[in-house]
Enzyme design. Structure first.
Site, PDB file in Angstrom:
ATOM      1  N   LYS A  53       0.843  -1.204   0.000  1.00 55.19           N
ATOM      2  CA  LYS A  53       0.000   0.000   0.000  1.00 55.19           C
ATOM      3  C   LYS A  53       0.878   1.253   0.000  1.00 55.19           C
ATOM      4  O   LYS A  53       0.622   2.209  -0.726  1.00 55.19           O
ATOM      5  CB  LYS A  53      -0.945  -0.029   1.216  1.00 55.19           C
ATOM      6  CG  LYS A  53      -2.022  -1.092   1.063  1.00 55.19           C
ATOM      7  CD  LYS A  53      -2.735  -1.463   2.345  1.00 55.19           C
ATOM      8  CE  LYS A  53      -3.650  -2.670   2.080  1.00 55.19           C
ATOM      9  NZ  LYS A  53      -4.282  -3.219   3.282  1.00 55.19           N
ATOM     10  N   GLN A  97      -4.348  -1.793   9.696  1.00 55.01           N
ATOM     11  CA  GLN A  97      -4.219  -3.097   9.041  1.00 55.01           C
ATOM     12  C   GLN A  97      -4.863  -4.193   9.903  1.00 55.01           C
ATOM     13  O   GLN A  97      -4.575  -4.321  11.083  1.00 55.01           O
ATOM     14  CB  GLN A  97      -2.726  -3.422   8.780  1.00 55.01           C
ATOM     15  CG  GLN A  97      -2.497  -4.710   8.015  1.00 55.01           C
ATOM     16  CD  GLN A  97      -3.096  -4.710   6.603  1.00 55.01           C
ATOM     17  OE1 GLN A  97      -2.999  -3.735   5.857  1.00 55.01           O
ATOM     18  NE2 GLN A  97      -3.744  -5.815   6.238  1.00 55.01           N
ATOM     19  N   ASP A 120     -10.572   3.292   4.144  1.00 58.50           N
ATOM     20  CA  ASP A 120     -10.590   1.843   3.956  1.00 58.50           C
ATOM     21  C   ASP A 120     -12.010   1.291   4.157  1.00 58.50           C
ATOM     22  O   ASP A 120     -12.245   0.096   3.975  1.00 58.50           O
ATOM     23  CB  ASP A 120      -9.619   1.202   4.972  1.00 58.50           C
ATOM     24  CG  ASP A 120      -9.161  -0.183   4.560  1.00 58.50           C
ATOM     25  OD1 ASP A 120      -9.198  -0.492   3.351  1.00 58.50           O
ATOM     26  OD2 ASP A 120      -8.775  -0.974   5.447  1.00 58.50           O
TER      27      ASP A 120
END
Ligand code: NAP
Length: 279
Positions: A53, A97, A120
Site C-alpha cells: 500500500k 491493518q 478503507d
C-alpha cells in the site's frame, strides 16, 4: 462468444495514471495527499500488505506515514494513536491493518477512525451510510469490484446475485453495494444449506469464502458473471476457474482481477479525501 476478462490489473494501471495527475494538481496547491498506515505486531502477511500500500502511494506521488506498534499494544494505546491521526490535519486517510493482536478490541479501534478519514471503509458508520446510499467510502475490496463491474459496463440491475461470504470487510458490504445497484442478492455463509443449488441459479457470483477453489466450475450457470475475491498462495482464488471462459459471460482472473483493485481503491479514496479537504 468468449468471456470478458474483468482485468483489474489493467484498470488499476489506467486509474493510477489519472490519480497521479490529480495528486500533482493538489501538490501544486501545496496539498500532499497522505495515507497513515497503522500496523500492530509482526504478522508477515500484514507487513507485506502495508508495504504494498505504501509503495503504491509512492508510485502515484502520495505521502504515507507508517505507524508501527508492538505486538503487546493495548486497545487504549491504539485508540490514542488513532485519535492523534484523526487530529493531524496533514493526514487524509487512516488504514488500520487487519487483523490486530487478539488483546485489542478491533471493532472499537476501527470505529474510532474519523468518518472523513475512513478511506478503507471499515467503520460501522461508513457501512451504515453506504448501505443507506449516503456518501461514504466503501470497503476497498467490494468497492473495487463495483468499479470493475461498472468499467466493463455490466448492468447488475435485476440480476440474481449470490455472494458467498459475509465478513464485515467483504461479503456484507459487497451484498449492500449490489443491492444498491438493484441486484436481487442472496448471501451465503458457513451455515447455508444447499449452497451448490443456490449458486446454480446465480446470474452473478462473488466468491469471498477464503477456501481455495471452494466454488466448483460445474455449479456455475452458463453466462454468469463470476467474481473471485479470493487469493491463495497456490495462485488460485475461492472459485475453480478451470474452463471458466467457456461458461461465464465475464470473470475476474486470479491473480490480476480483484486484488489490484483493492489497493487502487484505497489510494483513490485517500485522494478523494484530500480533494474534499481542498474544497
Ligand atoms: P473471512 O473473514 O474468513 O470470511 C469468510 C466468509 O466465508 C465467512 O462469512 C464465512 O461464513 C464464509 N464461509 C466459510 N466457510 C464457508 C463454507 N464452507 N460455506 C459457505 N461459506 C463459508 O474472509 P474475508 O476476509 O471475507 O476474505 C474472503 C476471501 O477474500 C479470502 O480468500 C481472502 O483472501 C480474500 N480477500 C481478498 C482481498 C483482496 O484484496 N483481493 C481482500 C480481502 C480478502 P461465517 O460468517 O458463517 O463464518
Amino acid at each position: 462468444m468468449s468471456a470478458i476478462i474483468l482485468d483489474g490489473k489493467e484498470l488499476s494501471k489506467i486509474s493510477e495514471e489519472s490519480i497521479k495527475e490529480r495528486v500533482s494538481k493538489l501538490s501544486e496547491k501545496g496539498i500532499k495527499p497522505t495515507l497513515a498506515t497503522v500496523l500492530v505486531g509482526n504478522d508477515p502477511a500484514s507487513e507485506t500488505y502495508v508495504k504494498m500500500k505504501r509503495n503504491t502511494c509512492a508510485r502515484v506521488g502520495m505521502e504515507s506515514i507508517a505507524v508501527e506498534l508492538s505486538e503487546t499494544t493495548s486497545t487504549e494505546e491504539l485508540l490514542k494513536t488513532i485519535h492523534n491521526l484523526n487530529d493531524d490535519k496533514n493526514v487524509h486517510g487512516i488504514l488500520l491493518q487487519h487483523p490486530v493482536p487478539s488483546q485489542i478490541d478491533e471493532r472499537l479501534c476501527f470505529d474510532a477512525i474519523d468518518i472523513s478519514k475512513d478511506v478503507d471503509g471499515v467503520t460501522c458508520l461508513g457501512f451504515g451510510n453506504m448501505s443507506m446510499g449516503i456518501d461514504a467510502y466503501g470497503s476497498c475490496t467490494p468497492a473495487g469490484i463495483i468499479r470493475l463491474i461498472e468499467h466493463y459496463q455490466i448492468d447488475v440491475q435485476g440480476l440474481n446475485a449470490v455472494v458467498v461470504g459475509r465478513s464485515p470487510i467483504l461479503g456484507k458490504p459487497m451484498s449492500m453495494m449490489l443491492l444498491n445497484l438493484n441486484a436481487t442478492v442472496t448471501i451465503c455463509h458457513s451455515r447455508t444449506q444447499n449452497i451448490e443449488n443456490i449458486i446454480k441459479n446465480a446470474d452473478l457470483i462473488v466468491g469471498a469464502v477464503g477456501i481455495p477453489r471452494f466454488i466448483k466450475t460445474d455449479w456455475i450457470k452458463k453466462g454468469a458473471v463470476v467474481i473471485d475475491a479470493g487469493y491463495h498462495p497456490e495462485q488460485c482464488g475461492d472459485i475453480d476457474l478451470n474452463n471458466i471462459e467457456e461458461i461465464a459471460s465475464a470473470y475476474t482472473p486470479v491473480p490480476g482481477g480483484v486484488g489490484p483493485m483493492t489497493i487502487n481503491t484505497l489510494i483513490l479514496q485517500t485522494l478523494q479525501s484530500a480533494e474534499k479537504d481542498n474544497i
